[in-house]
Design an enzyme around this catalytic site. Structure first.
Site, PDB file in Angstrom:
ATOM      1  N   ILE A   1       5.229   2.803 -17.096  1.00 54.55           N
ATOM      2  CA  ILE A   1       5.635   3.743 -16.040  1.00 54.55           C
ATOM      3  C   ILE A   1       7.114   3.558 -15.697  1.00 54.55           C
TER       4      ILE A   1
ATOM      5  N   ASN B   1      10.791  -9.265 -17.574  1.00 54.35           N
ATOM      6  CA  ASN B   1      10.661 -10.532 -18.317  1.00 54.35           C
ATOM      7  C   ASN B   1      10.054 -10.305 -19.702  1.00 54.35           C
ATOM      8  N   LEU B   2       9.850  -9.053 -20.071  1.00 52.35           N
ATOM      9  CA  LEU B   2       9.336  -8.656 -21.388  1.00 52.35           C
ATOM     10  C   LEU B   2       7.941  -9.236 -21.674  1.00 52.35           C
ATOM     11  N   SER B   3       7.214  -9.604 -20.616  1.00 49.09           N
ATOM     12  CA  SER B   3       5.875 -10.165 -20.843  1.00 49.09           C
ATOM     13  C   SER B   3       4.913  -9.082 -21.344  1.00 49.09           C
ATOM     14  N   ASN B   4       5.191  -7.828 -21.008  1.00 47.81           N
ATOM     15  CA  ASN B   4       4.322  -6.745 -21.514  1.00 47.81           C
ATOM     16  C   ASN B   4       5.152  -5.539 -21.947  1.00 47.81           C
TER      17      ASN B   4
ATOM     18  N   SER C   1      -2.225   1.229  -6.373  1.00 42.83           N
ATOM     19  CA  SER C   1      -3.210   1.827  -7.274  1.00 42.83           C
ATOM     20  C   SER C   1      -4.366   2.386  -6.469  1.00 42.83           C
TER      21      SER C   1
ATOM     22  N   TYR D   1      -6.956  -8.402  -9.825  1.00 44.27           N
ATOM     23  CA  TYR D   1      -5.867  -7.416  -9.954  1.00 44.27           C
ATOM     24  C   TYR D   1      -5.864  -6.476  -8.752  1.00 44.27           C
TER      25      TYR D   1
ATOM     26  N   LYS E   1      -3.127  -5.763  -5.382  1.00 45.69           N
ATOM     27  CA  LYS E   1      -2.549  -4.487  -4.899  1.00 45.69           C
ATOM     28  C   LYS E   1      -2.825  -4.334  -3.401  1.00 45.69           C
TER      29      LYS E   1
ATOM     30  N   PHE F   1      -3.099   7.258  -9.488  1.00 45.48           N
ATOM     31  CA  PHE F   1      -4.418   7.460 -10.076  1.00 45.48           C
ATOM     32  C   PHE F   1      -4.289   7.077 -11.562  1.00 45.48           C
TER      33      PHE F   1
ATOM     34  N   ARG G   1     -12.322  10.529 -13.355  1.00 48.81           N
ATOM     35  CA  ARG G   1     -11.018  10.005 -12.930  1.00 48.81           C
ATOM     36  C   ARG G   1     -10.040  11.159 -12.775  1.00 48.81           C
TER      37      ARG G   1
ATOM     38  N   ARG H   1     -19.294  -0.318 -18.038  1.00 47.33           N
ATOM     39  CA  ARG H   1     -18.376  -1.472 -17.946  1.00 47.33           C
ATOM     40  C   ARG H   1     -18.444  -2.021 -16.513  1.00 47.33           C
TER      41      ARG H   1
HETATM   42  P1  NAD Z   1       3.435  -2.352 -17.827  1.00 51.66           P
HETATM   43  O1  NAD Z   1       2.757  -3.641 -18.109  1.00 51.66           O
HETATM   44  O2  NAD Z   1       3.660  -1.407 -18.934  1.00 51.66           O
HETATM   45  O3  NAD Z   1       4.826  -2.607 -17.093  1.00 51.66           O
HETATM   46  C1  NAD Z   1       5.039  -3.713 -16.241  1.00 51.66           C
HETATM   47  C2  NAD Z   1       6.371  -4.338 -16.645  1.00 51.66           C
HETATM   48  O4  NAD Z   1       6.640  -5.439 -15.759  1.00 51.66           O
HETATM   49  C3  NAD Z   1       6.340  -4.906 -18.062  1.00 51.66           C
HETATM   50  O5  NAD Z   1       7.498  -4.456 -18.745  1.00 51.66           O
HETATM   51  C4  NAD Z   1       6.366  -6.419 -17.864  1.00 51.66           C
HETATM   52  O6  NAD Z   1       7.038  -7.068 -18.924  1.00 51.66           O
HETATM   53  C5  NAD Z   1       7.080  -6.542 -16.528  1.00 51.66           C
HETATM   54  N1  NAD Z   1       6.723  -7.745 -15.741  1.00 51.66           N
HETATM   55  C6  NAD Z   1       5.489  -8.187 -15.417  1.00 51.66           C
HETATM   56  N2  NAD Z   1       5.589  -9.298 -14.663  1.00 51.66           N
HETATM   57  C7  NAD Z   1       6.918  -9.561 -14.493  1.00 51.66           C
HETATM   58  C8  NAD Z   1       7.654 -10.562 -13.821  1.00 51.66           C
HETATM   59  N3  NAD Z   1       7.041 -11.566 -13.181  1.00 51.66           N
HETATM   60  N4  NAD Z   1       9.010 -10.519 -13.851  1.00 51.66           N
HETATM   61  C9  NAD Z   1       9.635  -9.519 -14.499  1.00 51.66           C
HETATM   62  N5  NAD Z   1       8.988  -8.540 -15.176  1.00 51.66           N
HETATM   63  C10 NAD Z   1       7.647  -8.556 -15.169  1.00 51.66           C
HETATM   64  O7  NAD Z   1       2.573  -1.636 -16.658  1.00 51.66           O
HETATM   65  P2  NAD Z   1       2.644  -0.148 -16.125  1.00 51.66           P
HETATM   66  O8  NAD Z   1       1.446   0.570 -16.594  1.00 51.66           O
HETATM   67  O9  NAD Z   1       3.978   0.413 -16.371  1.00 51.66           O
HETATM   68  O10 NAD Z   1       2.431  -0.432 -14.578  1.00 51.66           O
HETATM   69  C11 NAD Z   1       3.524  -0.561 -13.690  1.00 51.66           C
HETATM   70  C12 NAD Z   1       2.990  -0.864 -12.305  1.00 51.66           C
HETATM   71  O11 NAD Z   1       2.092   0.153 -11.901  1.00 51.66           O
HETATM   72  C13 NAD Z   1       2.225  -2.166 -12.176  1.00 51.66           C
HETATM   73  O12 NAD Z   1       2.509  -2.734 -10.923  1.00 51.66           O
HETATM   74  C14 NAD Z   1       0.787  -1.716 -12.231  1.00 51.66           C
HETATM   75  O13 NAD Z   1      -0.075  -2.623 -11.586  1.00 51.66           O
HETATM   76  C15 NAD Z   1       0.852  -0.407 -11.493  1.00 51.66           C
HETATM   77  N6  NAD Z   1      -0.219   0.527 -11.824  1.00 51.66           N
HETATM   78  C16 NAD Z   1      -0.405   0.911 -13.131  1.00 51.66           C
HETATM   79  C17 NAD Z   1      -1.436   1.792 -13.448  1.00 51.66           C
HETATM   80  C18 NAD Z   1      -1.671   2.217 -14.870  1.00 51.66           C
HETATM   81  O14 NAD Z   1      -2.726   2.812 -15.142  1.00 51.66           O
HETATM   82  N7  NAD Z   1      -0.778   1.976 -15.804  1.00 51.66           N
HETATM   83  C19 NAD Z   1      -2.267   2.283 -12.435  1.00 51.66           C
HETATM   84  C20 NAD Z   1      -2.036   1.882 -11.119  1.00 51.66           C
HETATM   85  C21 NAD Z   1      -0.998   1.008 -10.817  1.00 51.66           C
HETATM   86  C1  UD1 Z   2      -8.210   0.803 -14.783  1.00 52.64           C
HETATM   87  C2  UD1 Z   2      -8.423  -0.217 -13.716  1.00 52.64           C
HETATM   88  C3  UD1 Z   2      -7.542   0.092 -12.540  1.00 52.64           C
HETATM   89  C4  UD1 Z   2      -6.097   0.065 -12.993  1.00 52.64           C
HETATM   90  C5  UD1 Z   2      -5.915   1.019 -14.157  1.00 52.64           C
HETATM   91  C6  UD1 Z   2      -4.557   0.818 -14.771  1.00 52.64           C
HETATM   92  C7  UD1 Z   2     -10.736  -0.967 -14.021  1.00 52.64           C
HETATM   93  C8  UD1 Z   2     -12.085  -1.042 -13.416  1.00 52.64           C
HETATM   94  N1  UD1 Z   2      -9.819  -0.267 -13.340  1.00 52.64           N
HETATM   95  O1  UD1 Z   2      -8.567   2.074 -14.254  1.00 52.64           O
HETATM   96  O2  UD1 Z   2      -7.734  -0.868 -11.524  1.00 52.64           O
HETATM   97  O3  UD1 Z   2      -5.253   0.421 -11.919  1.00 52.64           O
HETATM   98  O4  UD1 Z   2      -6.881   0.778 -15.184  1.00 52.64           O
HETATM   99  O5  UD1 Z   2      -4.447  -0.377 -15.422  1.00 52.64           O
HETATM  100  O6  UD1 Z   2     -10.498  -1.514 -15.078  1.00 52.64           O
HETATM  101  N2  UD1 Z   2     -13.539   4.189 -20.587  1.00 52.64           N
HETATM  102  C9  UD1 Z   2     -14.430   4.376 -21.627  1.00 52.64           C
HETATM  103  N3  UD1 Z   2     -14.149   3.759 -22.812  1.00 52.64           N
HETATM  104  C10 UD1 Z   2     -13.060   2.980 -23.010  1.00 52.64           C
HETATM  105  C11 UD1 Z   2     -12.161   2.789 -21.925  1.00 52.64           C
HETATM  106  C12 UD1 Z   2     -12.443   3.405 -20.721  1.00 52.64           C
HETATM  107  O7  UD1 Z   2     -15.434   5.079 -21.500  1.00 52.64           O
HETATM  108  O8  UD1 Z   2     -12.887   2.428 -24.102  1.00 52.64           O
HETATM  109  C13 UD1 Z   2     -13.807   4.885 -19.314  1.00 52.64           C
HETATM  110  C14 UD1 Z   2     -13.946   3.970 -18.135  1.00 52.64           C
HETATM  111  O9  UD1 Z   2     -15.285   3.593 -17.958  1.00 52.64           O
HETATM  112  C15 UD1 Z   2     -13.440   4.859 -16.996  1.00 52.64           C
HETATM  113  C16 UD1 Z   2     -12.413   5.782 -17.673  1.00 52.64           C
HETATM  114  O10 UD1 Z   2     -12.697   5.710 -19.060  1.00 52.64           O
HETATM  115  O11 UD1 Z   2     -14.471   5.638 -16.515  1.00 52.64           O
HETATM  116  C17 UD1 Z   2     -10.978   5.366 -17.430  1.00 52.64           C
HETATM  117  O12 UD1 Z   2     -10.858   3.997 -17.764  1.00 52.64           O
HETATM  118  P1  UD1 Z   2      -9.442   3.244 -17.792  1.00 52.64           P
HETATM  119  O13 UD1 Z   2      -8.494   4.029 -18.609  1.00 52.64           O
HETATM  120  O14 UD1 Z   2      -9.697   1.834 -18.179  1.00 52.64           O
HETATM  121  O15 UD1 Z   2      -8.941   3.343 -16.292  1.00 52.64           O
HETATM  122  P2  UD1 Z   2      -9.680   2.900 -14.938  1.00 52.64           P
HETATM  123  O16 UD1 Z   2     -10.830   2.037 -15.185  1.00 52.64           O
HETATM  124  O17 UD1 Z   2      -9.922   4.134 -14.133  1.00 52.64           O
END
Ligand code: NAD
Ligand code: UD1
Length: 336
Positions: free
Chosen positions: A13, A33-36, A124, A149, A153, A178, A231, A295
Site C-alpha cells: 500500500i 527495513n525491507l523486511s517485507n 484495519s 495482529y 491495530k 477493508f 468482504r 479458516r
Molecule cells: P507490506 O508488508 O506490503 O508493507 C509494510 C512495509 O513496512 C514493508 O515494506 C516492510 O518492509 C515495512 N516494515 C515492517 N516493519 C517495519 C519496521 N519495523 N521498520 C521499518 N519498516 C518496516 O504491507 P501492506 O499491505 O502495504 O500494509 C501496510 C499497512 O496497512 C500495515 O500497517 C498493515 O497492517 C495495514 N493493513 C493492510 C491491509 C492489507 O490487506 N494489505 C489491510 C488492513 C491494514
Molecule cells: C486478512 C486478515 C485481516 C488483514 C488482511 C490484510 C484474517 C482473518 N484477516 O483479511 O486482519 O487486515 O488480511 O492482511 O486473516 N480466502 C479463501 N481462500 C484463500 C484465501 C482467502 O477462500 O486461499 C477467503 C477468506 O476466507 C476470506 C476472503 O477470502 O473470506 C478474504 O481473505 P483474505 O484475502 O485473507 O483477507 P481477510 O481474511 O478478509
C-alpha cells in the site's frame, strides 16, 4: 510541496501511496527495513512518477537510528505510518514479534517525532471483529481481537487516540482499510507476497497463472447467499488516494478533532465465489477451485459504511471491482 514521511513506503500500500503523493504535489520520504519489501520498488515508483524518491533503510524498532534520521530531516510536514507486520497466522505463532514490531515501532516513531505534525495511521476493519450488524460504522465498539495482529491495530488506535494533540503529537487520522486488491495500472508496482500467499487475491492470480494448482475456498456454509464469506474489496489506488485526502484534511487544519477515524472501503460486499466468477468473466481465465474447510478466525461478512469518508473526507472509491481484478491479473502476468 510538503515533505511527507512514509514508513513502510516500499510495501504494497505504501508504494501506491507514494505515487499518489507525488501526483498530488507532495514529496514522500520513505523509511523501510525491507523486511517485507524489495529495494527495487523504489526504482519502480521513480519510473512511474518520473521523480526521485529518498529512501532510508531503517528499522523503526531501532530508536537511536530513527532519532538521528529525524534530527536530520527536520522539515517533514506529515507522517503516513504503514510499517507493520501483517500476517494474521504468523502473528498467532509469534505474538511478541508482532507486539514488538507494530507497537514499539509506533511508539518509537511518535517519541522521535520532533514537531506536532499530521499523522495518518494504517488501521484495519479487523478492529470490528465479527459484527452481526452491517455495514460497519466507525462508532461501533471494538470486538475482542481474534489475533495478535488485530490486537496491535486496536492498541495502535488507542495509543493514538490518547496521545494525539498532546505534548509534541499532532492530529491523527486512523484509516480502517477493508480489503485492498489490485495494482498500479502500469503494472510496475503491486503486491509481492513472500512464499505461499495467505490472502485471497494473490493466491487466486497465482492459481490462474498456473503457479498453484487449485484455490481453496475456505468454507461454503456461512450464513450468506452462497455460503462463502463476504468482504469489501477496494482497489489499492483508491486506497492510496484516501491517504492524500486524509493528509490534506490535517495539513489544511480542517479536522474537528485531534483523533479521527474513517472506513476506507467501497461499501459493497462480494462473496469469495462471486469474486472468483467475476475474475473469470473479466479476464477470460479459469480459476480451478475447490471448497475447503473454513479458516480459523475468519468473520462471515465485513463491508464498510462509507458515509463518513464521503461526507467529511470528501473521498470515495472510484474504480470498479473489475478494474481492480484486471490490474491484479496484469500485475501477476508480468511477474517471473
Ligand atoms: P507490506 O508488508 O506490503 O508493507 C509494510 C512495509 O513496512 C514493508 O515494506 C516492510 O518492509 C515495512 N516494515 C515492517 N516493519 C517495519 C519496521 N519495523 N521498520 C521499518 N519498516 C518496516 O504491507 P501492506 O499491505 O502495504 O500494509 C501496510 C499497512 O496497512 C500495515 O500497517 C498493515 O497492517 C495495514 N493493513 C493492510 C491491509 C492489507 O490487506 N494489505 C489491510 C488492513 C491494514
Ligand atoms: C486478512 C486478515 C485481516 C488483514 C488482511 C490484510 C484474517 C482473518 N484477516 O483479511 O486482519 O487486515 O488480511 O492482511 O486473516 N480466502 C479463501 N481462500 C484463500 C484465501 C482467502 O477462500 O486461499 C477467503 C477468506 O476466507 C476470506 C476472503 O477470502 O473470506 C478474504 O481473505 P483474505 O484475502 O485473507 O483477507 P481477510 O481474511 O478478509
Amino acid at each position: 510541496m510538503a515533505k511527507i514521511l512514509v514508513t513502510g513506503g516500499l510495501g504494497y500500500i505504501g508504494s501506491h501511496t507514494c505515487v499518489a503523493l507525488f501526483e498530488s504535489g507532495h514529496e514522500p520520504v520513505v523509511i523501510d527495513n525491507l523486511s517485507n519489501s524489495e529495494a527495487h520498488v523504489k526504482n519502480q515508483i521513480e519510473a512511474i512518477t518520473n521523480s526521485s524518491i529518498s529512501l532510508e533503510v531503517l528499522d523503526l524498532c531501532d530508536f537511536d537510528a530513527l532519532n538521528r534520521f529525524l534530527e536530520k530531516e527536520n522539515d517533514i510536514a506529515g507522517v503516513i505510518h504503514f510499517a507493520a507486520l501483517k500476517a494474521v497466522g504468523e502473528s498467532v505463532e509469534k505474538p511478541l514479534l508482532y507486539y514488538q514490531n507494530n507497537i514499539q515501532g509506533l511508539i518509537n516513531l511518535l517519541t522521535a517525532q520532533k514537531n506536532a505534525i499530521p499523522f495518518i495511521f494504517s488501521s484495519s476493519c479487523t478492529v470490528y471483529g465479527d459484527s452481526d450488524i452491517l455495514p460497519l460504522k466507525e462508532d461501533f465498539p471494538f470486538q475482542k481481537a481474534v489475533s495478535p495482529y488485530g490486537s496491535t491495530k486496536q492498541m495502535g488506535e488507542e495509543i493514538l487516540k490518547f496521545s494525539a494533540g498532546k505534548n509534541h503529537q499532532g492530529p491523527v487520522i486512523a484509516l480502517r482499510y477493508f480489503n485492498p486488491i489490485g495494482a498500479h495500472p502500469s503494472s510496475k508496482i503491486g503486491e509481492l507476497p513472500r512464499g505461499i500467499p495467505q490472502n485471497l487475491i494473490p493466491y487466486l492470480t497465482q492459481t490462474a497463472a498456473g503457479k498453484r494448482t487449485i484455490l481453496s475456498v475456505f468454507g461454503d456454509t456461512y450464513p450468506t447467499h452462497d455460503g462463502t464469506c463476504i468482504r469489501d474489496y477496494i482497489h489499492v489506488m483508491d486506497l492510496a488516494d484516501a491517504h492524500v485526502f486524509a493528509l490534506n484534511r490535517l495539513l489544511e487544519g480542517k479536522n474537528k478533532n485531534n483523533f479521527e477515524v474513517y472506513n476506507i472501503g467501497t461499501g459493497k460486499g462480494c462473496s469469495v465465489l462471486e469474486l472468483i466468477h467475476k475474475f473469470e468473466k473479466t479476464t477470460g481465465v479459469a480459476v480451478p477451485h475447490k471448497i475447503a474447510p473454513p479458516r480459523a478466525g475468519d468473520v462471515t461478512a465485513a463491508f464498510a459504511d462509507t458515509e463518513l469518508a464521503e461526507t467529511v473526507l470528501g473521498w470515495r472509491a472510484k474504480r470498479s471491482l473489475e478494474e481492480a481484478l484486471l490490474s491484479a491479473w496484469n500485475w501477476e502476468k508480468q511477474l517471473p
